[in-house]
Design an enzyme around this catalytic site. Structure first.
Site, PDB file in Angstrom:
ATOM      1  N   HIS A   1       0.748  -1.377   0.015  1.00 62.27           N
ATOM      2  CA  HIS A   1       0.000  -0.101   0.177  1.00 62.27           C
ATOM      3  C   HIS A   1       0.768   1.380  -0.042  1.00 62.27           C
ATOM      4  O   HIS A   1       0.503   2.204   0.274  1.00 62.27           O
ATOM      5  CB  HIS A   1      -1.065  -0.060   1.205  1.00 62.27           C
ATOM      6  CG  HIS A   1      -2.045  -1.084   0.878  1.00 62.27           C
ATOM      7  ND1 HIS A   1      -2.725  -1.563   2.193  1.00 62.27           N
ATOM      8  CD2 HIS A   1      -2.582  -1.587  -0.025  1.00 62.27           C
ATOM      9  CE1 HIS A   1      -3.674  -2.441   1.664  1.00 62.27           C
ATOM     10  NE2 HIS A   1      -3.634  -2.579   0.212  1.00 62.27           N
TER      11      HIS A   1
ATOM     12  N   THR B   1      -4.357  -7.986  10.760  1.00 65.14           N
ATOM     13  CA  THR B   1      -5.424  -7.432   9.672  1.00 65.14           C
ATOM     14  C   THR B   1      -6.833  -7.854  10.002  1.00 65.14           C
ATOM     15  O   THR B   1      -6.986  -8.929  10.265  1.00 65.14           O
ATOM     16  CB  THR B   1      -4.854  -7.640   8.317  1.00 65.14           C
ATOM     17  OG1 THR B   1      -5.522  -7.017   7.102  1.00 65.14           O
ATOM     18  CG2 THR B   1      -4.645  -9.315   8.087  1.00 65.14           C
TER      19      THR B   1
END
Ligand code: OAD
Length: 253
Positions: A126, A198
């Site tokens: 990301h 996550t």
């Protein structure tokens, strides 16, 4: 909410860590929570429970309110610069050094704590909040360095007015192709995937656990709470990154 990890599952994952020829670790915001960096979706403390991702994590939001978005990222950058790798980051890097060729770390995090813990080869899906790039591709290419545009919030190109933006992936944007290829390759080849911190809510990162499992790997999740990909896991270890990774990855036992 957080129970103690099942000791039988913990021992099983440890045994697989010891035996694995390739371990792929997918990390998310929970990995850095104990370094003082906020997650996104934890109730009350998650950034997306207080801030609107449509404004702060999209090109449209940046175009509409560039100064507001730039300042928000500048503040997060400062927090990340001050943060230190926690025991989980350090355990991963130590494991990687002690078992050469075994570890691949794939992160959704835009901080640099894996790198500062001593694992510079971390694959970033990301982007990197400490880096910047042009909002639109500059026709002058590499000759035109966004870091040189220092004036303004956000800084602008003195010649064409192009804006500098943080080098992170926003909603609706493609992930960096080389990072995705490397992450998928690691997921397909590993014997063990550890998924740490996550929620599994964001794709394609969330799909890596499924990719690994379908290719024959064992999958273990480290998370104090439920995630959206718990069904992909052979073991779900309830606990935090900084408390569970050191005992899981300690090569001296
Ligand atoms: P989330 O905020 O969605 O999820 C964080 C997860 O970490 C949750 O499942 C928590 O239960 C868990 N958690 C919290 N503290 C923990 C700890 N100390 N140890 C281990 N786990 C802990 O974060 P991500 O899944 O990383 O995108 O979110 C994915 C993407 O969504 C992010 O990369 C970000 C965001 O929009 C970008 O920045 C581009």
């Amino acid at each position: 909410m957080a129970e103690a990890p099942d000791p039988v599952a913990l021992a099983a994952v440890r045994a697989h860590v010891d035996a694995a020829r390739r371990v792929c670790v997918l990390t998310g915001a929970g990995m850095s929570a104990e370094s003082g960096i906020a997650t996104f979706r934890d109730p009350a403390t998650g950034l997306w429970s207080k801030f609107d991702p449509a404004v702060l994590a999209s090109v449209e939001g940046f175009r509409a309110q560039p100064q507001h978005v730039w300042d928000w990222y500048a503040q997060r950058r400062e927090g990340m610069r001050r943060a230190r790798p926690n025991a989980g980051h350090l355990a991963l890097a130590a494991f990687g050094r002690q078992r050469p060729g075994v570890l691949t770390v794939v992160t959704q995090n835009v901080d640099d704590l894996h790198q500062r813990a001593g694992w510079p080869e971390t694959i970033r899906l990301h982007g990197d909040i400490l880096a910047a790039r042009w909002l639109t591709p500059c026709p002058r290419g590499k000759a035109c360095d966004p870091a040189a545009a220092a004036v303004g919030r956000p800084p602008r190109c003195a010649e064409c007015g192009n804006l500098v933006r943080p080098d992170v992936v926003w909603f609706g944007e493609m992930l960096p192709e080389r990072a995705v290829d490397a992450a998928e390759h690691a997921a397909r080849r590993c014997d063990l995937m550890l998924v740490v911190g996550t929620s599994g809510a964001v794709w394609p990162a969330a799909g890596l656990a499924h990719t690994a499992r379908r290719a024959g790997a064992r999958v273990a999740i480290v998370n104090p709470d439920d995630s959206e990909i718990d069904d992909e896991a052979h073991w779900v270890l309830r606990g935090t990154a900084a408390t569970l990774l050191p005992p899981l990855l300690d090569t001296r036992r």
